[in-house]
Write an enzyme that holds these catalytic residues in place. Structure first.
Site, short mmCIF file in Angstrom:
data_model
loop_
_atom_site.label_atom_id
_atom_site.label_comp_id
_atom_site.label_asym_id
_atom_site.label_seq_id
_atom_site.Cartn_x
_atom_site.Cartn_y
_atom_site.Cartn_z
N GLU A 38 0.84 -1.20 0.00
CA GLU A 38 0.00 0.00 0.00
C GLU A 38 0.87 1.25 0.00
OE1 GLU A 38 -2.80 0.00 3.26
OE2 GLU A 38 -3.79 1.82 2.54
N ASN A 79 -12.44 -1.34 -0.65
CA ASN A 79 -11.70 -1.94 0.46
C ASN A 79 -12.34 -1.54 1.78
OD1 ASN A 79 -9.11 -2.96 1.89
ND2 ASN A 79 -9.28 -0.85 2.62
N GLU A 80 -12.55 -2.49 2.65
CA GLU A 80 -13.05 -2.21 4.01
C GLU A 80 -14.13 -1.13 3.98
OE1 GLU A 80 -9.99 -1.71 6.98
OE2 GLU A 80 -9.31 -3.76 6.66
N GLU A 119 -6.00 -9.27 3.54
CA GLU A 119 -5.17 -8.58 4.54
C GLU A 119 -5.13 -9.48 5.76
OE1 GLU A 119 -5.97 -4.45 5.47
OE2 GLU A 119 -6.36 -3.98 3.36
N GLN A 137 2.20 -6.06 5.44
CA GLN A 137 2.37 -5.67 4.05
C GLN A 137 3.81 -5.95 3.65
OE1 GLN A 137 1.03 -1.69 3.14
NE2 GLN A 137 -0.94 -1.99 4.12
O1 LIG Z 1 -8.18 -3.31 13.67
N1 LIG Z 1 -8.01 -2.14 13.30
O2 LIG Z 1 -7.95 -1.23 14.10
C1 LIG Z 1 -7.85 -1.87 11.93
C2 LIG Z 1 -7.56 -0.59 11.53
C3 LIG Z 1 -7.40 -0.30 10.19
C4 LIG Z 1 -7.52 -1.30 9.27
O3 LIG Z 1 -7.35 -0.96 7.96
C5 LIG Z 1 -6.77 -1.87 7.10
O4 LIG Z 1 -5.43 -2.10 7.48
C6 LIG Z 1 -4.64 -1.17 6.81
C7 LIG Z 1 -3.19 -1.56 6.90
O5 LIG Z 1 -2.90 -2.76 6.23
C8 LIG Z 1 -5.25 -1.15 5.45
O6 LIG Z 1 -5.00 0.02 4.75
C9 LIG Z 1 -6.71 -1.25 5.72
O7 LIG Z 1 -7.41 -1.93 4.72
C10 LIG Z 1 -7.80 -2.58 9.67
C11 LIG Z 1 -7.98 -2.88 11.02
#
Ligand SMILES: O=[N+]([O-])c1ccc(O[C@@H]2O[C@@H](CO)[C@H](O)[C@H]2O)cc1
Length: 510
Positions: A26, A173-174, A314, A363
Site C-alpha cells: 500500500e 476496500n473495508e 489482509e 504488508q
Molecule cells: O483493527 N483495526 O484497528 C484496523 C484498523 C485499520 C484497518 O485498515 C486496514 O489495514 C490497513 C493496513 O494494512 C489497510 O490500509 C486497511 O485496509 C484494519 C484494522
C-alpha cells in the site's frame, strides 16, 4: 502425549492456489516509497526507479500476486493522479497514513512494471468510498482495452501501446470502515452497481473481488452473499493477528458494525514482549481457523459449489510501531513469534484451500508483518520472509488432508495446539509437510503416517531461534534464517521427527 499425523491421501483433491502466498503493498509509510520505489536518480541500484535488491528477494520467495494501491488508501486514490509525466502528477495528502505528501510518482505504469519484473500477478483495488463508477470503469478501460477509445488512447499517449493483462480487481476496500463506513446492505448494492461497469474488454476476463468482512463480522458475509454472490468471484476477509481489538466498534441493532480508529489503542511491542504475549499471538493466529470455517459455512448456504472464493487479502500481526517512528507508518520489527504465527495461518489457508484461494499478507515491505525491511540502501529479510520462502513448495500442489493428534501448549490456564501442520504433493510427486511448534520451551516428538506414500528419502529445513524475540537487524541480518533439519528419519509408516521449541519446519519426502 505422542503427537501424530496421518495423511488421508484418498481425500486429496484440492489444489493449493499459489495465490495463498500473495502479498499486499500500500501507499503507506515506507512500503511503496523507499521500500519499492526509489526513483531513477537514486544511488540505490534500481531499474526504472524500482529497487533491484527487493525485486530479487521477492522473486526468490516466488511472490505469486501483489495487491495495490491499498488498503484504506485505495478508497482515496484517484488513478488519473498517477499517470503522465512525473512532474505533472498531482501531489496529495495521504490523510490515512501519516498526513505525508504523496507525489504519485508510483502509479499504474510503475505498478505493472514492478509486476513484470517480479513475474507476479497484479491485483488492483478500485475506489468505491470516494470514487465514481465512471472513474472505476475508465481505469479498467485504460489498463485493459486494446483498440481505439479515450482511455486506450490516453494510455498510448503515456507510452504504453498494448494493454496489460489484468485479472484480479477489488471493488473497494473495508467499506465498513475507512472505505466509507457503510452498512452491509448499502455496500452490497454499491458492489452490484460498480462491478457492472468493471468490464471484460476483449479476452481480458476480470476476476471481481468484493470487500468482505472484518474478523468475525458474519453479518457482512451473510448480506454480501445473499445480495451479490452471482456477481463476484471472491469475497475478501480481513483479519489481523493481534493481542486485542484496537479499534472502537459500534454495533447496530440490525447486525451492522462500524469500526473507528482508536487513537489511544495499545497493541503491544513487536520485539519486547513476554510469554503471555507470545501465547496471545499464537491463540490469535489459531482463531483464523474458526473465522475461515464460519465464514465458509455462511458462504456454503448461498454458494454450495464454492464458486466464490474466500480471499484473505489482509492478514498478519499488528503491533505498536517501533519507538521513535511515525505512528502513521506502521513500521514494526519481526521476530520468531511472527514466523510461527505466519506458519499457523498459512497451514490453515492450505488446509482450507477448497474455499480459500488467495491471501495477501500485510504488508510486503516496512509495514506491519513485512517480509522485507529496508534502511537506505540496506535490506534485510525477516523471519516471516523465510517462512514464505520455505512454504513456497506448497504453491499449486495438491493438498493432503491431515488428521492431527497433538498435545497442548498451555499457559495461564489457556491452551492451544502445540503443533500446526499442512501437507501437499507437488507436480514432481514430492510430499512436502510444513509443521510449526508453538511452544517456546518444549520440543515435540512427531510420528508421521504418510498414508502409503512410499518415501525413499527425507530432507528438511528449519527456522528456529534461541529466544522468542529473536529477529534480524541491519547489523545482524542473518540471526534468524533457515538451516538444514536433521531431526527426522523415515519409518515403515512414514517418518519420525522431533520438532524443536518455537520452530517452523518443512519436510520433503521423495
Ligand atoms: O483493527 N483495526 O484497528 C484496523 C484498523 C485499520 C484497518 O485498515 C486496514 O489495514 C490497513 C493496513 O494494512 C489497510 O490500509 C486497511 O485496509 C484494519 C484494522
Amino acid at each position: 502425549m505422542t503427537n501424530s499425523i496421518k495423511l488421508n491421501r484418498a481425500a486429496a483433491v484440492h489444489k493449493i492456489d499459489r495465490n495463498i502466498y500473495g502479498h499486499f503493498a500500500e501507499h503507506l509509510g515506507r512500503c511503496i516509497y523507499e521500500g519499492i520505489w526509489v526513483g531513477e536518480d537514486s544511488a540505490i541500484p534500481n531499474t526504472r526507479g524500482i529497487r533491484n535488491d527487493v525485486v530479487q528477494a521477492l522473486k526468490d520467495m516466488k511472490i505469486p500476486i501483489l495487491r495495490w494501491p491499498g488498503g484504506c488508501f485505495a478508497d482515496e486514490y484517484h488513478w488519473q493522479d498517477g499517470i503522465g509525466s512525473k512532474e505533472s502528477r498531482a501531489r496529495m495528502i495521504n490523510t490515512h497514513w501519516g498526513g505525508v505528501v504523496e507525489n504519485n510518482h508510483f502509479g499504474t505504469h510503475e505498478f505493472f512494471d514492478l509486476c513484470d519484473m517480479l513475474e507476479t500477478e497484479p491485483y488492483i483495488c478500485g475506489n468505491v468510498g470516494s470514487g465514481t463508477v465512471y472513474e472505476m470503469q475508465q481505469w479498467v478501460e485504460y489498463m485493459t482495452f486494446d483498440g481505439e477509445s479515450p482511455m486506450a488512447d490516453l494510455r498510448k499517449a503515456n507510452g504504453r501501446e498494448k494493454p496489460w493483462n489484468l485479472t484480479y480487481f477489488g471493488v473497494g476496500n473495508e467499506n465498513w470502515g475507512c472505505g466509507g463506513r457503510m452498512r452491509a446492505e448499502y455496500y452490497a448494492d454499491l458492489y452490484r452497481q460498480y462491478s457492472t461497469y468493471v468490464r471484460d474488454y476483449g479476452d481480458n476476463a476480470i476476476y471481481k473481488i468484493a470487500a468482505g468482512p472484518r474478523g468475525d463480522n458474519y453479518h457482512w458475509t451473510e448480506v454480501l452473499m445473499r445480495e451479490a454472490a452471482p456477481f463476484m468471484d471472491g469475497l475478501a476477509l480481513h483479519y489481523y493477528t493481534r493481542l486485542r481489538d484496537h479499534s472502537i466498534v459500534l454495533q447496530n441493532p440490525d447486525g451492522n458494525r462500524i469500526y473507528l480508529k482508536d487513537p489511544k489503542a495499545v497493541r503491544g511491542q513487536a520485539v519486547d514482549f513476554d510469554e503471555s504475549e507470545w501465547f496471545g499471538i499464537m491463540k490469535a493466529a489459531y482463531f483464523t481457523e474458526e473465522l475461515v470455517a464460519k465464514h465458509s459455512a455462511v458462504m456454503d448456504k448461498y454458494d454450495p459449489e464454492k464458486k466464490v472464493a474466500l480471499i484473505i487479502d489482509e492478514w498478519g500481526t499488528w503491533f505498536d510501531v517501533e519507538p521513535g517512528t511515525n505512528p502513521g507508518f506502521l513500521y514494526q520489527q519481526n521476530t520468531m513469534r511472527d514466523a510461527v504465527s505466519a506458519a499457523i495461518s498459512l497451514n490453515i489457508f492450505n488446509n482450507h484451500c477448497d474455499r480459500v484461494r488467495m491471501a495477501n499478507i500485510a504488508q510486503t515491505i516496512n509495514v506491519l508483518q513485512a517480509v522485507i525491511l529496508t534502511e537506505g540502501e540496506k535490506m534485510i529479510l525477516t523471519p516471516t520472509y523465510h517462512v514464505f520462502e520455505m512454504f513456497k513448495v506448497h504453491q499449486d500442489a495438491i493438498m493432503q488432508p491431515v488428521d492431527i493428534q497433538c498435545g497442548a501448549y498451555k499457559l495461564n490456564g489457556e491452551e492451544v495446539p502445540q503443533l500446526s501442520v499442512s501437507a501437499s504433493v507437488d507436480a514432481a510427486g514430492k510430499l512436502n509437510i510444513t509443521v510449526c511448534n508453538t511452544d517456546p520451551s518444549h520440543a515435540a516428538p512427531l510420528h508421521g503416517d504418510t498414508g502409503g506414500f512410499a518415501g525413499k528419502l527425507v530432507t528438511g529445513r528449519i527456522l528456529a531461534a534461541d529466544a522468542m524475540s529473536s529477529h534480524n537487524t541491519f547489523e545482524h541480518p542473518n540471526r534468524v534464517k533457515p538451516e538444514p533439519f536433521t531431526g527426522v528419519q523415515l519409518t515403515q509408516e512414514g517418518f519420525q521427527a522431533t520438532i524443536p521449541p518455537m520452530s517452523v519446519v518443512v519436510l520433503t519426502i521423495e
